[in-house]
Scaffold this active site. Structure first.
Site, PDB file in Angstrom:
ATOM      1  N   MET A 153      -2.594  69.862   6.478  1.00  0.00           N
ATOM      2  CA  MET A 153      -1.363  70.617   6.756  1.00  0.00           C
ATOM      3  C   MET A 153      -0.586  70.086   7.953  1.00  0.00           C
ATOM      4  SD  MET A 153      -3.604  73.685   8.013  1.00  0.00           S
ATOM      5  CE  MET A 153      -4.797  72.864   6.945  1.00  0.00           C
ATOM      6  N   PRO A 154      -0.378  68.771   7.980  1.00  0.00           N
ATOM      7  CA  PRO A 154       0.346  68.220   9.142  1.00  0.00           C
ATOM      8  C   PRO A 154       1.811  68.665   9.159  1.00  0.00           C
ATOM      9  CG  PRO A 154      -0.761  66.495   7.873  1.00  0.00           C
ATOM     10  CD  PRO A 154      -0.780  67.725   7.041  1.00  0.00           C
ATOM     11  N   TYR A 155       2.388  68.535  10.324  1.00  0.00           N
ATOM     12  CA  TYR A 155       3.811  68.803  10.515  1.00  0.00           C
ATOM     13  C   TYR A 155       4.423  67.555  11.142  1.00  0.00           C
ATOM     14  CZ  TYR A 155       8.067  70.553  12.666  1.00  0.00           C
ATOM     15  OH  TYR A 155       9.378  70.704  13.050  1.00  0.00           O
ATOM     16  N   THR A 159       1.781  69.411   3.606  1.00  0.00           N
ATOM     17  CA  THR A 159       2.415  68.613   4.673  1.00  0.00           C
ATOM     18  C   THR A 159       3.901  68.954   4.725  1.00  0.00           C
ATOM     19  OG1 THR A 159       0.835  66.799   4.514  1.00  0.00           O
ATOM     20  CG2 THR A 159       3.009  66.263   5.404  1.00  0.00           C
ATOM     21  N   VAL A 160       4.353  69.286   5.925  1.00  0.00           N
ATOM     22  CA  VAL A 160       5.753  69.663   6.136  1.00  0.00           C
ATOM     23  C   VAL A 160       6.447  68.542   6.910  1.00  0.00           C
ATOM     24  CG1 VAL A 160       7.284  71.303   7.314  1.00  0.00           C
ATOM     25  CG2 VAL A 160       5.226  72.128   6.151  1.00  0.00           C
TER      26      VAL A 160
END
Lengths: 67, 67, 67, 67, 67, 67
Positions: free
Chosen positions: E1-3, E40-41
């Site tokens: 769930m990286p930003y 991933t956002v």
């Protein structure tokens, strides 16, 4: 002169993996927008799993549920 | 009520130097834009040299090359 | 190679004032920490007064109360 | 799919308090804007009191003055 | 769930180029760290050239000097 | 003196909704951590759907697929 900030949970990314992120993000901006790699800045921030939430729960809790 | 975020590599900035950055950034906003110093917030973030890249390379590697 | 992000409310800062912020922030990092001005990046972000809150109220409302 | 970044001084927030911040921020976005909690990301960053300034002074100094 | 947050100067990046940045950054995090692309956002922020400085000068001025 | 940054897609949030976000985030920090509402800053940033990606696709495209 783009600035790229990558936030990930702190879960053991190695120095080599971080170097790959820096190189890959720099190349992406050069390939897509023709940006000069020499002035592209990449900053990676690692965040404790207690401090990162998605779906209203911390990643610490999510990892336990999936454990 | 400006918000100033200063990101630097973690390479030994002292408490006194950080106090100077806070004071200087606050004064800059007051001098240039007349902003009230009382509500100016300054946040300094120190980033490991492995996690900071420029020109596609980490600062760790760049420091070694220049060493 | 510091990165400085300055967020202010969008209330008419001129191109000249922004140039002073860029120059002043770059000089501050050089003076206090000896950072190379050539690789210091400054990004100014202007935020609508509806989108900035302090004390639980938007700046739009605060400006009206003080008007 | 909002992204919420909460910066606080590092002064002993517990794992339980961080979980409440994550849950509360996620609920706020759902209640006010109807955002899907499943894709709301909350990142909490804790900053040393030496590195946080307000009114031109670090929080370290402010805490001593108020001590 | 990286930003991932990508800041670039506002100089005409097209919708297609932005889609390539989103896709490329998401793939990079999957390839290097095995991150799930679904969470991933990527957020791209375009900044006016008056508001971006490097070397103590705004990009507006730098573009004129190089024109 | 927390700083809360809320990023959402630009899809018509009203002034009233933004005021609710500001008030709610400020109250959350007071309730959970006892932070003084007077110095809590909330900044809302609205991002074009072309510039926001999740799952490797822009929100513009995702909205069309779900339309």
């Amino acid at each position: 002169m783009p600035y790229v900030n990558i936030k990930i949970t702190r879960e053991g990314a190695t120095k080599e993996q971080k170097a790959e992120l820096i190189e890959g993000a720099t190349r992406l901006l050069a390939d897509v927008l023709g940006k000069n790699p020499q002035t592209t800045v990449v900053v990676i921030e690692e965040v404790d799993t207690d401090n990162w939430g998605i779906g209203g729960e911390s990643v610490t809790v999510l990892r336990q549920q999936n454990g």
